[in-house]
Motif scaffolding. Sequence first.
Motif, short mmCIF file in Angstrom:
data_model
loop_
_atom_site.label_atom_id
_atom_site.label_comp_id
_atom_site.label_asym_id
_atom_site.label_seq_id
_atom_site.Cartn_x
_atom_site.Cartn_y
_atom_site.Cartn_z
N VAL A 147 0.75 -1.19 0.05
CA VAL A 147 -0.16 -0.04 -0.11
C VAL A 147 0.83 1.11 0.11
CG1 VAL A 147 -1.75 1.34 1.31
CG2 VAL A 147 -1.91 -1.04 1.13
N GLN A 148 2.04 1.16 0.72
CA GLN A 148 2.67 2.38 1.03
C GLN A 148 3.55 2.72 -0.33
OE1 GLN A 148 2.87 4.61 3.62
NE2 GLN A 148 3.98 6.00 2.01
N ARG A 149 4.03 1.54 -0.81
CA ARG A 149 4.69 1.60 -2.31
C ARG A 149 3.82 2.19 -3.51
NH1 ARG A 149 5.19 -0.47 -7.30
NH2 ARG A 149 3.30 -1.94 -7.01
N ARG A 150 2.38 1.84 -3.49
CA ARG A 150 1.54 2.36 -4.32
C ARG A 150 1.18 4.13 -3.89
NH1 ARG A 150 -2.44 -1.05 -6.90
NH2 ARG A 150 -1.25 -3.00 -7.46
N LEU A 151 1.13 4.40 -2.69
CA LEU A 151 1.02 5.66 -2.17
C LEU A 151 2.09 6.58 -2.78
CD1 LEU A 151 -0.56 5.25 1.45
CD2 LEU A 151 -1.63 6.32 -0.54
N ASP A 152 3.30 6.15 -2.50
CA ASP A 152 4.67 6.92 -2.60
C ASP A 152 4.74 7.04 -4.32
OD1 ASP A 152 5.03 6.89 -0.14
OD2 ASP A 152 6.51 5.38 0.00
N ALA A 153 4.04 6.16 -5.04
CA ALA A 153 4.00 6.19 -6.55
C ALA A 153 3.20 7.37 -6.98
CB ALA A 153 3.89 4.76 -7.06
N THR A 154 2.09 7.60 -5.96
CA THR A 154 1.21 8.53 -6.57
C THR A 154 1.16 9.79 -5.69
OG1 THR A 154 -0.39 7.23 -5.44
CG2 THR A 154 -0.30 6.70 -7.74
N ASN A 155 0.33 9.78 -4.77
CA ASN A 155 0.23 11.03 -3.83
C ASN A 155 -0.31 10.39 -2.50
OD1 ASN A 155 -0.82 12.73 -6.45
ND2 ASN A 155 -0.06 14.25 -5.11
N PRO A 156 0.97 10.54 -1.70
CA PRO A 156 0.68 9.75 -0.46
C PRO A 156 -0.22 10.52 0.70
CG PRO A 156 2.88 10.50 -0.58
CD PRO A 156 2.07 10.81 -1.90
N GLU A 157 -0.18 11.80 0.41
CA GLU A 157 -1.09 12.33 1.46
C GLU A 157 -2.72 12.32 0.95
OE1 GLU A 157 -0.33 15.45 -2.35
OE2 GLU A 157 0.56 13.76 -1.22
N TRP A 158 -3.06 11.36 -0.06
CA TRP A 158 -4.33 11.47 -0.61
C TRP A 158 -4.77 10.08 -0.12
CZ3 TRP A 158 -4.38 13.49 -6.33
CH2 TRP A 158 -4.13 14.71 -6.47
N PRO A 159 -6.19 9.83 0.23
CA PRO A 159 -6.84 8.43 0.37
C PRO A 159 -6.66 7.60 -0.86
CG PRO A 159 -8.43 9.96 0.05
CD PRO A 159 -7.21 10.71 -0.03
N ILE A 160 -6.33 6.20 -0.31
CA ILE A 160 -6.35 5.42 -1.78
C ILE A 160 -7.27 3.89 -1.54
CG2 ILE A 160 -4.72 3.95 -0.34
CD1 ILE A 160 -3.05 3.49 -2.86
N MET A 161 -7.65 3.84 -2.73
CA MET A 161 -8.66 2.41 -2.75
C MET A 161 -7.82 1.43 -3.72
SD MET A 161 -12.69 1.68 -3.91
CE MET A 161 -13.28 1.96 -2.41
N ASN A 162 -7.51 0.11 -3.34
CA ASN A 162 -7.04 -0.75 -4.32
C ASN A 162 -7.87 -1.41 -4.44
OD1 ASN A 162 -4.12 0.19 -3.82
ND2 ASN A 162 -4.42 -0.22 -1.75
N ALA A 163 -8.38 -1.52 -5.66
CA ALA A 163 -9.70 -2.33 -6.32
C ALA A 163 -9.37 -3.20 -7.52
CB ALA A 163 -10.80 -1.17 -6.68
N VAL A 164 -9.98 -4.38 -7.34
CA VAL A 164 -10.10 -5.21 -8.71
C VAL A 164 -11.71 -5.00 -9.26
CG1 VAL A 164 -10.19 -7.60 -9.39
CG2 VAL A 164 -8.59 -6.81 -7.65
N LEU A 165 -11.76 -4.56 -10.59
CA LEU A 165 -12.92 -4.59 -11.08
C LEU A 165 -13.26 -5.75 -11.89
CD1 LEU A 165 -12.49 -0.80 -12.81
CD2 LEU A 165 -13.21 -1.50 -10.38
N HIS A 166 -14.31 -6.51 -11.54
CA HIS A 166 -14.77 -7.80 -11.87
C HIS A 166 -14.91 -7.95 -13.13
CE1 HIS A 166 -16.38 -8.74 -7.54
NE2 HIS A 166 -14.92 -8.36 -7.40
#
Length: 545
Positions: A473-492
Amino acid sequence: MSYTMPTIAERPAAKEKTLYIVANGDLRLTTNVKTWDKQQEVEAQFAAAAKEAGWETTRAHGVDPEKGHGFIDCQRRGMEVFRTIPKEAPLVVVEAVWQYSHHLLHGLRDHEGPILVVANFAGDFPGLVGLLNLTASMTKANIEYSALWSKDFTDQWFKDKLGEWLETGKITHDESHVRDLPELPEGPEVELGRALATQLREDKAIMAVFDEYCMGMYNALLDDELINPAGIYKERLSQSALVAEMEKVSDEEADGVRAWLDDAGMTFHVDNEGDPKECLTDDQLRSQFKMYIAALRMADDFGADAVGIQYQQGLKDTVPASDLAEGLLNDPNRPPVKSRDGKRVLYEGDALPHFNEVDECVGVDALVTNRIWKAMGLDPSTTLHDVRWGEEWNDEFVWVLEISGSVPASHLGGYENAHSYRQSYYFFPLGGGTLQGTSKPGEIVWSRVFIMDNELHVDLGRGTCVEMPDEEVQRRLDATNPEWPIMNAVLHGVNRDQMMARHKSNHLNVAYAPDAQTADKALLAKAAMFDAMGYKVHLCGDVSI
């Protein structure tokens, strides 16, 4: 009698086997300067791919040495640029960043050659977000285009698709995941959706809109003639009135909101001694809480059922960011706000759906979702996210859905999981805190309202917000905007390229359900309601209808 006839400049002839490149940017100078190096890198990558395919590229506009970048940064500049582009030339819009679509739409409407919109598929600079907004705006404007995306423009899929466009002027993408709404089965969910549509049409609803047309999002504007027949009307308000109302809110009232959030367990990362350009301060937060109170009072004044604040232009130079206030509004569990006379709690026990960046498509969607979820006894908290980026993880493509801090705390599992960090100076010069956290694992219904062929459409799909290790999760935040909320989603049932090819917005609306079976039922009721409202409903991916 003689008249002075206008002079119309002749356009140059198109060069053989040459692609004309334009780069659309932000309206904010600080943002354009910060992102210019990445834009040059992406343009060079695309030029190399085009050269490998046997084509040259030429930039249709230069770099402004005084501004320090080479973006088209306003509508007038775009008009100047397009007067110099051969109308029949193959045109490529290369995007590595967020862009304001109206800077280009005038020229794209009139262009007679094939148009390709290209973006880098990366998280750090949101080119794919800009692409999705521009192509959605072109869809609404009935402009023909093709679109492509790639991490670095060297993969075979990209090369094959680019070759297809260079040869034919068009690209065909796989959209087999989309199907039109079939005949609906009779049952309680369908009955509910239709009844709610009838109630909406008869009793009507109001979307309070603070200054339309945020960030060039032409696709986010809904004409009155399209939405009124279903019972939805706009109350157009000025953001200057919102600031005036904020000034009437006392420090004590704003501090009461802060105390409620402190008691609920929210963490504010405040540094009153540091540089206010970099640090979150108590004064910034107090202003945000005044906006929250002011928005509720003004919504109450006009009997609004949903509210949208534009913020990014105008308010960004006046007050701290609106996102924290917006996230609070979207949750029924939020700090209570009383009417000016102190006699009533406004919207007590209810979310007041907020459509971030005054995206009216989201406003309609949130209003519909709120009514269905409440009727079914579900948590009606809803929000939009940017379709920001994504990568494979555990043999599934997991999207990073992210927005600038306006999620409801219930999506994060409660205020005890919510944090507030200072917004980036480059986008939010006066600061303000976010409503940040990692979205809780669970089943979601996702959707998008949009205009195509001059009609209202809606795409509906199912997904799962997945739980990931903290380090991922932190890797993904650091690759985008870590100060923003994140949703890690699979779209079926929807892969990456299908989503990019079909989705008609940079935004995706999401709401939770307690389990998969309930999510399917809620989606069915939502499909029935939109269908009864006269929208053309499409099901995307694995949907149990």
